[in-house]
Design a protein around this motif. Structure first.
Motif, PDB file in Angstrom:
ATOM      1  N   UNK A 142       0.846  -1.191   0.000  1.00 41.68           N
ATOM      2  CA  UNK A 142       0.000   0.000   0.000  1.00 41.68           C
ATOM      3  C   UNK A 142       0.876   1.234   0.000  1.00 41.68           C
ATOM      4  N   UNK A 143       0.780   2.009  -1.061  1.00 44.54           N
ATOM      5  CA  UNK A 143       1.556   3.236  -1.196  1.00 44.54           C
ATOM      6  C   UNK A 143       0.636   4.444  -1.244  1.00 44.54           C
ATOM      7  N   UNK A 144       1.211   5.591  -1.006  1.00 45.52           N
ATOM      8  CA  UNK A 144       0.469   6.861  -1.046  1.00 45.52           C
ATOM      9  C   UNK A 144      -0.839   6.733  -0.254  1.00 45.52           C
ATOM     10  N   UNK A 145      -0.714   6.281   0.958  1.00 44.11           N
ATOM     11  CA  UNK A 145      -1.897   6.037   1.787  1.00 44.11           C
ATOM     12  C   UNK A 145      -2.630   7.328   2.103  1.00 44.11           C
ATOM     13  N   UNK A 146      -3.944   7.194   2.199  1.00 43.23           N
ATOM     14  CA  UNK A 146      -4.821   8.332   2.483  1.00 43.23           C
ATOM     15  C   UNK A 146      -5.605   8.037   3.756  1.00 43.23           C
ATOM     16  N   UNK A 147      -6.070   9.082   4.450  1.00 43.08           N
ATOM     17  CA  UNK A 147      -6.876   8.828   5.654  1.00 43.08           C
ATOM     18  C   UNK A 147      -8.080   7.924   5.378  1.00 43.08           C
ATOM     19  N   UNK A 148      -8.644   7.997   4.199  1.00 43.73           N
ATOM     20  CA  UNK A 148      -9.806   7.159   3.875  1.00 43.73           C
ATOM     21  C   UNK A 148      -9.438   5.689   3.688  1.00 43.73           C
ATOM     22  N   UNK A 149      -8.149   5.366   3.714  1.00 48.21           N
ATOM     23  CA  UNK A 149      -7.723   3.975   3.687  1.00 48.21           C
ATOM     24  C   UNK A 149      -7.757   3.345   5.081  1.00 48.21           C
ATOM     25  N   UNK A 150      -8.019   4.161   6.083  1.00 47.74           N
ATOM     26  CA  UNK A 150      -8.095   3.645   7.445  1.00 47.74           C
ATOM     27  C   UNK A 150      -9.200   2.611   7.557  1.00 47.74           C
ATOM     28  N   UNK A 151      -8.850   1.425   8.016  1.00 48.29           N
ATOM     29  CA  UNK A 151      -9.812   0.331   8.096  1.00 48.29           C
ATOM     30  C   UNK A 151      -9.145  -0.879   8.714  1.00 48.29           C
ATOM     31  N   UNK A 152      -9.965  -1.874   9.025  1.00 47.99           N
ATOM     32  CA  UNK A 152      -9.465  -3.196   9.362  1.00 47.99           C
ATOM     33  C   UNK A 152      -9.327  -3.946   8.037  1.00 47.99           C
ATOM     34  N   UNK A 153      -8.170  -4.492   7.821  1.00 47.55           N
ATOM     35  CA  UNK A 153      -7.898  -5.203   6.570  1.00 47.55           C
ATOM     36  C   UNK A 153      -7.913  -6.708   6.838  1.00 47.55           C
ATOM     37  N   UNK A 154      -8.654  -7.429   6.003  1.00 47.11           N
ATOM     38  CA  UNK A 154      -8.822  -8.869   6.170  1.00 47.11           C
ATOM     39  C   UNK A 154      -8.271  -9.615   4.964  1.00 47.11           C
ATOM     40  N   UNK A 155      -7.593 -10.693   5.261  1.00 51.65           N
ATOM     41  CA  UNK A 155      -7.135 -11.611   4.231  1.00 51.65           C
ATOM     42  C   UNK A 155      -8.191 -12.701   4.068  1.00 51.65           C
ATOM     43  N   UNK A 156      -8.388 -13.128   2.842  1.00 51.73           N
ATOM     44  CA  UNK A 156      -9.367 -14.181   2.562  1.00 51.73           C
ATOM     45  C   UNK A 156      -8.791 -15.168   1.562  1.00 51.73           C
ATOM     46  N   UNK A 157      -9.226 -16.408   1.659  1.00 52.36           N
ATOM     47  CA  UNK A 157      -8.753 -17.438   0.743  1.00 52.36           C
ATOM     48  C   UNK A 157      -9.910 -18.307   0.300  1.00 52.36           C
ATOM     49  N   UNK A 158      -9.823 -18.750  -0.946  1.00 56.91           N
ATOM     50  CA  UNK A 158     -10.818 -19.683  -1.453  1.00 56.91           C
ATOM     51  C   UNK A 158     -10.117 -20.962  -1.887  1.00 56.91           C
ATOM     52  N   UNK A 159     -10.643 -22.082  -1.425  1.00 58.79           N
ATOM     53  CA  UNK A 159     -10.099 -23.370  -1.852  1.00 58.79           C
ATOM     54  C   UNK A 159     -10.879 -23.922  -3.035  1.00 58.79           C
TER      55      UNK A 159
END
Length: 126
Positions: A82-99
């Motif tokens: 994540x580059x050039x981050x903005x205040x609106x990028x503030x969040x909980x980030x979740x990883x997800x996977x599909x089998x």
């Protein structure tokens, strides 16, 4: 062991960079697609980026040109740069996977993923 473990979040100033990592445990077997989603306070879950075994990256319009996704299969690890981050990028980030197989036009659809991490907080200050 949790199936997906995220790391790399934290506070950062606007314009800065962070790299999130997500390691998949062997318990979930082979993954077909992996993705990042995020959820800001008071908002719904939003797709950020997805990939099929490191190929065919799909990037949300909201972060296009600033974020990139990659995967290191030997380490079962997914990254979000994540580059050039903005205040609106503030969040909980979740990883997800599909089998299971995911059609390319559904890579950014949350319901296609059957494993989720606990999330990592990213806070961007202005």
């Amino acid at each position: 062991q949790a199936p997906l473990v995220e790391s790399g979040g934290g506070p950062v100033q606007a314009g800065g960079s962070l790299r999130l990592s997500c390691t998949a445990s062997g318990d979930i077997g082979s993954t077909y697609a992996m993705a990042w989603f995020r959820q800001a306070p008071g908002k719904g879950r939003e797709a950020v980026a997805a990939t099929v075994n490191g190929d065919f990256p799909s990037i949300s319009d909201s972060v296009q040109g600033r974020f990139s996704i990659s995967q290191e299969n030997a380490k079962n690890t997914l990254y979000l740069q994540m580059n050039t981050l903005k205040p609106e990028d503030t969040a909980m980030y979740y990883c997800a996977a599909s089998t299971r197989r995911v059609e390319w036009w559904r890579l950014l659809v949350a319901s296609e993923y059957n494993y989720w991490g606990q999330g990592v907080q990213v806070t961007v200050s202005s």
